[in-house]
Write an enzyme that holds these catalytic residues in place. Sequence first.
Site, mmCIF file in Angstrom:
data_model
loop_
_atom_site.group_PDB
_atom_site.id
_atom_site.type_symbol
_atom_site.label_atom_id
_atom_site.label_comp_id
_atom_site.label_asym_id
_atom_site.label_seq_id
_atom_site.Cartn_x
_atom_site.Cartn_y
_atom_site.Cartn_z
ATOM 1 C CD GLU A 11 40.251 38.818 25.778
ATOM 2 O OE1 GLU A 11 40.727 39.825 26.442
ATOM 3 O OE2 GLU A 11 39.688 38.951 24.613
ATOM 4 C CG LEU A 251 52.038 53.644 37.817
ATOM 5 C CD1 LEU A 251 51.467 54.906 36.867
ATOM 6 C CD2 LEU A 251 53.289 54.239 38.671
ATOM 7 C CG ASP A 331 48.686 44.465 44.309
ATOM 8 O OD1 ASP A 331 49.242 44.857 45.251
ATOM 9 O OD2 ASP A 331 49.506 44.352 43.276
ATOM 10 C CB THR A 348 40.484 44.843 32.433
ATOM 11 O OG1 THR A 348 40.698 45.255 31.088
ATOM 12 C CG2 THR A 348 39.172 44.412 32.739
#
Length: 390
Positions: A11, A251, A331, A348
């Site tokens: 994950e 993006l 970010d 996610t």
Amino acid sequence: RYLIYDVNPGEGFNLRRDVYLRVANLVKFLNEEQPWVLVLPPWGHLYHWQSRTISNSQIPWAKFFDLASLRKLIPVMEFTDYLKVTGKPEVESAIYLQRYKEGWSGGHWEEKMHERECLDKHGFVQDDDGLWRWWFWGYKDAYAIDFKCMSVQAQYTFLKPYLLHNTTARSVLLLRAEHLIHGSYSEWSPVWWTARRSMVFSQKLRDVADQFREAELNSDDVKDNTVLEDWPEMKRIHGDAIGGPYMAVHLRRKDFLSSHTKDVPSLAGAAKQIREKLKEFDLNAVYVATDAPKEEFLELQSHLSEFKVVKFEPTQEQLDDYKDGGVAIIDQWICAHARFFMGTGVSTFTFRIHEEREILGFDQKMTFNRFCGDNIAECEQPTKWSIKYE
Ligand SMILES: Nc1nc2c(ncn2[C@@H]2O[C@H](COP(=O)(O)OP(=O)(O)OP(=O)(O)O)[C@@H](O)[C@H]2O)c(=O)[nH]1
Ligand SMILES: *[C@@H]1O[C@H](CO)[C@@H](O)[C@H](O)[C@H]1NC(C)=O
């Protein structure tokens, strides 16, 4: 008592943050009856941990999150502090959560858990002294006294009576905690949001992102109405936050290019969608968060040459310090403060930005937007509010 947990090594960072909410809330409910502390599993690239140096794979939570904020929800401690406090590298009981071999019986879902034979490769090995060895995030001395596999189909609250009454272990390690679902405390529930709000990023990473916003994007919290208060006191309604005079996009590229073709446009297609929004909102700067390689970013920039197109580029020194997770947080924080945000469907990483903007109090129209693949007719806007479950 101590609850320690771990997540399936496959994950990613952002899904792991959602698993934290489930375990943190379990500890919150346990504390209604009995004092429990949540022990935070060190961060690291579990897949590649053998090829990395130990210092790179045992990243404390304080690197990414503000522990004082987490502690306003529940008591937490780093794994290294757990080792210090308890004085030995020991966990009394390790419980490996797994599915039921037979699946859902009769297609009927009910909450249940039973000790069962192990179904997965779990990595626990009993040594000559009967102690259970496991990799323990690289803390090689650590061991568990008891180990068992537990089939479980339940929301996290279902473990509360078990932990209180069925086991007397002072320290319990739950492996594969992503098997526990939010259930009735999903993202429409205040229980979910309260825990989510406590996950404040570390001051240092926020400062780096804020400095970038100010220097490159003319954005500051007072003007933008995004001043962060102590989270339990913070009350915002949709539309309170204005955001800096820029648009931000997430993006997602790389594996999404082949696995989610309907959600990811070409670079020219992305530029076209960005241009439309910049014009609509009369903005001339766009911040780009992306996992794309540099050449792709430069290409995107060249398609939008009449606008300011920027991204945060860490120096090698910054990368060594903040790690990949820290750069992702920078970010996300910059995206969270933009006037208008457009993300990538089903990522996610994008969901976490949505949540940050909800907490800051943006108008939902300025948040729930996403890129559409080239020539895709049905591209749902606003984006669905959805969280990926195990
Ligand atoms: N810095 C940065 N990293 C990104 C960005 N988008 C994706 N990544 C990285 O790409 C990887 C995949 O996303 P994860 O954070 O693992 O989350 P996930 O649960 O796999 O999320 P999705 O695959 O996007 O649904 C992670 O290593 C991210 O840090 C981005 O815009 N900026
Ligand atoms: C926990 O204890 C109760 C009461 O003794 C028992 O019915 C239940 O099966 C136990 N649960 C597990 C998972 O062992």
